[in-house]
Design a protein around this motif. Structure first.
Motif, PDB file in Angstrom:
ATOM      1  N   ALA A   1       0.843  -1.190   0.000  1.00 19.62           N
ATOM      2  CA  ALA A   1       0.000   0.000   0.000  1.00 19.62           C
ATOM      3  C   ALA A   1       0.874   1.234   0.000  1.00 19.62           C
ATOM      4  O   ALA A   1       2.013   1.208   0.467  1.00 19.62           O
ATOM      5  CB  ALA A   1      -0.909   0.012   1.222  1.00 19.62           C
ATOM      6  N   ILE A   2       0.332   2.291  -0.538  1.00 17.46           N
ATOM      7  CA  ILE A   2       0.938   3.602  -0.416  1.00 17.46           C
ATOM      8  C   ILE A   2       0.024   4.382   0.513  1.00 17.46           C
ATOM      9  O   ILE A   2      -1.160   4.567   0.230  1.00 17.46           O
ATOM     10  CB  ILE A   2       1.034   4.314  -1.775  1.00 17.46           C
ATOM     11  CG1 ILE A   2       1.885   3.495  -2.742  1.00 17.46           C
ATOM     12  CG2 ILE A   2       1.601   5.715  -1.604  1.00 17.46           C
ATOM     13  CD1 ILE A   2       1.858   4.020  -4.164  1.00 17.46           C
ATOM     14  N   ILE A   3       0.563   4.815   1.633  1.00 17.70           N
ATOM     15  CA  ILE A   3      -0.212   5.547   2.624  1.00 17.70           C
ATOM     16  C   ILE A   3       0.200   7.010   2.550  1.00 17.70           C
ATOM     17  O   ILE A   3       1.372   7.336   2.755  1.00 17.70           O
ATOM     18  CB  ILE A   3       0.026   4.991   4.038  1.00 17.70           C
ATOM     19  CG1 ILE A   3      -0.342   3.512   4.069  1.00 17.70           C
ATOM     20  CG2 ILE A   3      -0.735   5.792   5.083  1.00 17.70           C
ATOM     21  CD1 ILE A   3       0.195   2.774   5.275  1.00 17.70           C
ATOM     22  N   TYR A   4      -0.750   7.873   2.233  1.00 17.49           N
ATOM     23  CA  TYR A   4      -0.475   9.305   2.176  1.00 17.49           C
ATOM     24  C   TYR A   4      -0.719   9.872   3.559  1.00 17.49           C
ATOM     25  O   TYR A   4      -1.847  10.056   3.981  1.00 17.49           O
ATOM     26  CB  TYR A   4      -1.342   9.967   1.110  1.00 17.49           C
ATOM     27  CG  TYR A   4      -0.867   9.629  -0.285  1.00 17.49           C
ATOM     28  CD1 TYR A   4      -1.276   8.447  -0.896  1.00 17.49           C
ATOM     29  CD2 TYR A   4       0.010  10.448  -0.952  1.00 17.49           C
ATOM     30  CE1 TYR A   4      -0.825   8.115  -2.162  1.00 17.49           C
ATOM     31  CE2 TYR A   4       0.466  10.122  -2.219  1.00 17.49           C
ATOM     32  CZ  TYR A   4       0.055   8.956  -2.815  1.00 17.49           C
ATOM     33  OH  TYR A   4       0.518   8.630  -4.058  1.00 17.49           O
ATOM     34  N   ALA A   5       0.366  10.132   4.283  1.00 18.76           N
ATOM     35  CA  ALA A   5       0.286  10.584   5.664  1.00 18.76           C
ATOM     36  C   ALA A   5      -0.029  12.070   5.760  1.00 18.76           C
ATOM     37  O   ALA A   5      -0.695  12.498   6.699  1.00 18.76           O
ATOM     38  CB  ALA A   5       1.587  10.276   6.390  1.00 18.76           C
ATOM     39  N   SER A   6       0.472  12.864   4.817  1.00 19.28           N
ATOM     40  CA  SER A   6       0.172  14.295   4.821  1.00 19.28           C
ATOM     41  C   SER A   6       0.458  14.884   3.448  1.00 19.28           C
ATOM     42  O   SER A   6       1.276  14.368   2.699  1.00 19.28           O
ATOM     43  CB  SER A   6       0.991  15.030   5.880  1.00 19.28           C
ATOM     44  OG  SER A   6       2.344  15.083   5.511  1.00 19.28           O
TER      45      SER A   6
ATOM     46  N   VAL B   1       8.488   5.138  -5.888  1.00 26.91           N
ATOM     47  CA  VAL B   1       7.239   4.417  -5.608  1.00 26.91           C
ATOM     48  C   VAL B   1       7.153   3.178  -6.497  1.00 26.91           C
ATOM     49  O   VAL B   1       6.781   2.097  -6.030  1.00 26.91           O
ATOM     50  CB  VAL B   1       6.009   5.327  -5.796  1.00 26.91           C
ATOM     51  CG1 VAL B   1       4.717   4.520  -5.834  1.00 26.91           C
ATOM     52  CG2 VAL B   1       5.942   6.356  -4.677  1.00 26.91           C
ATOM     53  N   ALA B   2       7.519   3.299  -7.760  1.00 29.20           N
ATOM     54  CA  ALA B   2       7.498   2.147  -8.667  1.00 29.20           C
ATOM     55  C   ALA B   2       8.469   1.066  -8.200  1.00 29.20           C
ATOM     56  O   ALA B   2       8.163  -0.131  -8.240  1.00 29.20           O
ATOM     57  CB  ALA B   2       7.829   2.590 -10.089  1.00 29.20           C
ATOM     58  N   ARG B   3       9.661   1.471  -7.737  1.00 30.21           N
ATOM     59  CA  ARG B   3      10.641   0.505  -7.237  1.00 30.21           C
ATOM     60  C   ARG B   3      10.113  -0.229  -6.004  1.00 30.21           C
ATOM     61  O   ARG B   3      10.184  -1.460  -5.918  1.00 30.21           O
ATOM     62  CB  ARG B   3      11.955   1.223  -6.906  1.00 30.21           C
ATOM     63  CG  ARG B   3      13.095   0.287  -6.499  1.00 30.21           C
ATOM     64  CD  ARG B   3      14.311   1.060  -6.025  1.00 30.21           C
ATOM     65  NE  ARG B   3      14.122   1.611  -4.702  1.00 30.21           N
ATOM     66  CZ  ARG B   3      14.242   0.912  -3.554  1.00 30.21           C
ATOM     67  NH1 ARG B   3      14.533  -0.377  -3.582  1.00 30.21           N
ATOM     68  NH2 ARG B   3      14.062   1.494  -2.400  1.00 30.21           N
TER      69      ARG B   3
ATOM     70  N   ARG C   1       7.084  -5.009  -3.591  1.00 31.80           N
ATOM     71  CA  ARG C   1       5.892  -5.234  -2.761  1.00 31.80           C
ATOM     72  C   ARG C   1       6.096  -4.686  -1.350  1.00 31.80           C
ATOM     73  O   ARG C   1       5.684  -5.279  -0.366  1.00 31.80           O
ATOM     74  CB  ARG C   1       5.519  -6.705  -2.739  1.00 31.80           C
ATOM     75  CG  ARG C   1       5.282  -7.253  -4.142  1.00 31.80           C
ATOM     76  CD  ARG C   1       4.831  -8.648  -4.085  1.00 31.80           C
ATOM     77  NE  ARG C   1       3.368  -8.585  -4.200  1.00 31.80           N
ATOM     78  CZ  ARG C   1       2.608  -9.598  -4.512  1.00 31.80           C
ATOM     79  NH1 ARG C   1       3.148 -10.761  -4.701  1.00 31.80           N
ATOM     80  NH2 ARG C   1       1.319  -9.461  -4.604  1.00 31.80           N
ATOM     81  N   MET C   2       6.759  -3.522  -1.298  1.00 33.15           N
ATOM     82  CA  MET C   2       7.061  -2.896  -0.025  1.00 33.15           C
ATOM     83  C   MET C   2       6.161  -1.664   0.163  1.00 33.15           C
ATOM     84  O   MET C   2       6.184  -0.755  -0.654  1.00 33.15           O
ATOM     85  CB  MET C   2       8.528  -2.468   0.018  1.00 33.15           C
ATOM     86  CG  MET C   2       8.949  -1.949   1.384  1.00 33.15           C
ATOM     87  SD  MET C   2      10.705  -1.489   1.438  1.00 33.15           S
ATOM     88  CE  MET C   2      11.484  -3.052   1.042  1.00 33.15           C
ATOM     89  N   PRO C   3       5.361  -1.636   1.224  1.00 32.54           N
ATOM     90  CA  PRO C   3       4.517  -0.463   1.467  1.00 32.54           C
ATOM     91  C   PRO C   3       5.359   0.748   1.853  1.00 32.54           C
ATOM     92  O   PRO C   3       6.511   0.625   2.279  1.00 32.54           O
ATOM     93  CB  PRO C   3       3.614  -0.892   2.621  1.00 32.54           C
ATOM     94  CG  PRO C   3       4.340  -1.993   3.295  1.00 32.54           C
ATOM     95  CD  PRO C   3       5.192  -2.659   2.248  1.00 32.54           C
ATOM     96  N   CYS C   4       4.772   1.918   1.700  1.00 35.53           N
ATOM     97  CA  CYS C   4       5.468   3.139   2.089  1.00 35.53           C
ATOM     98  C   CYS C   4       4.459   4.191   2.543  1.00 35.53           C
ATOM     99  O   CYS C   4       3.268   4.097   2.248  1.00 35.53           O
ATOM    100  CB  CYS C   4       6.326   3.684   0.953  1.00 35.53           C
ATOM    101  SG  CYS C   4       5.403   4.164  -0.505  1.00 35.53           S
ATOM    102  N   MET C   5       4.980   5.156   3.292  1.00 33.09           N
ATOM    103  CA  MET C   5       4.186   6.306   3.700  1.00 33.09           C
ATOM    104  C   MET C   5       4.742   7.523   2.980  1.00 33.09           C
ATOM    105  O   MET C   5       5.960   7.693   2.880  1.00 33.09           O
ATOM    106  CB  MET C   5       4.256   6.508   5.210  1.00 33.09           C
ATOM    107  CG  MET C   5       3.560   5.406   5.979  1.00 33.09           C
ATOM    108  SD  MET C   5       3.638   5.674   7.760  1.00 33.09           S
ATOM    109  CE  MET C   5       2.556   7.067   7.926  1.00 33.09           C
ATOM    110  N   VAL C   6       3.832   8.376   2.488  1.00 34.32           N
ATOM    111  CA  VAL C   6       4.213   9.548   1.713  1.00 34.32           C
ATOM    112  C   VAL C   6       3.876  10.815   2.498  1.00 34.32           C
ATOM    113  O   VAL C   6       2.770  10.947   3.038  1.00 34.32           O
ATOM    114  CB  VAL C   6       3.455   9.570   0.363  1.00 34.32           C
ATOM    115  CG1 VAL C   6       3.791  10.824  -0.424  1.00 34.32           C
ATOM    116  CG2 VAL C   6       3.748   8.317  -0.444  1.00 34.32           C
ATOM    117  N   TYR C   7       4.845  11.712   2.536  1.00 36.22           N
ATOM    118  CA  TYR C   7       4.654  13.049   3.088  1.00 36.22           C
ATOM    119  C   TYR C   7       4.960  14.009   1.944  1.00 36.22           C
ATOM    120  O   TYR C   7       6.013  13.900   1.303  1.00 36.22           O
ATOM    121  CB  TYR C   7       5.617  13.295   4.248  1.00 36.22           C
ATOM    122  CG  TYR C   7       5.408  12.349   5.401  1.00 36.22           C
ATOM    123  CD1 TYR C   7       4.607  12.710   6.480  1.00 36.22           C
ATOM    124  CD2 TYR C   7       5.979  11.082   5.399  1.00 36.22           C
ATOM    125  CE1 TYR C   7       4.405  11.841   7.537  1.00 36.22           C
ATOM    126  CE2 TYR C   7       5.780  10.199   6.450  1.00 36.22           C
ATOM    127  CZ  TYR C   7       4.991  10.587   7.513  1.00 36.22           C
ATOM    128  OH  TYR C   7       4.783   9.713   8.552  1.00 36.22           O
TER     129      TYR C   7
END
Length: 116
Positions: free
Chosen positions: A10-15, A61-63, A68-74
């Motif tokens: 998942a891509i989590i948009y934190a802010s 994000v593509a990498r 299959r690694m989730p990340c949080m985006v600021y």
């Protein structure tokens, strides 16, 4: 906001904004990505993690997605210091603003949608 990209990531948009919008000559968007690979955490991450341009953000994000690694985006945006933009850069509104470089002075690559 969570945007599932696969069953396991998942891509989590934190802010901040989810995507660049508007005229790319007026604003520049910046992105920080936190993942399991991030060497920094907490406030140290927010203060010291690299701020990526839009093209580098999309590539990272593509990498991570391929791994299959989730990340949080600021994310955040800054107005460009450009006399061609519609802002009155001398107004009180912009007094303490940190500006992004003018479009023509910005050496970052252009991403889909025209943002650097």
């Amino acid at each position: 906001m969570v945007h599932p990209t696969t069953a396991n990531t998942a891509i989590i948009y934190a802010s901040g904004p989810l995507a660049p919008s508007g005229n790319p000559r007026y604003f520049k968007y910046f992105w920080q990505l936190f993942s399991m690979e991030s060497p920094l955490e907490g406030g140290e991450f927010l203060l010291n993690a690299p701020a990526l341009c839009t093209a580098r953000f999309e590539a990272e994000v593509a990498r991570l997605h391929a791994l299959r690694m989730p990340c949080m985006v600021y994310s955040w945006r800054r107005p460009r210091k450009d006399p061609a933009n519609p802002f009155d850069l001398d107004s009180e509104k912009w007094k303490n603003t940190k500006f992004a470089p003018a479009w023509d002075d910005d050496t970052d690559p252009i991403a889909d949608g025209g943002h650097k």
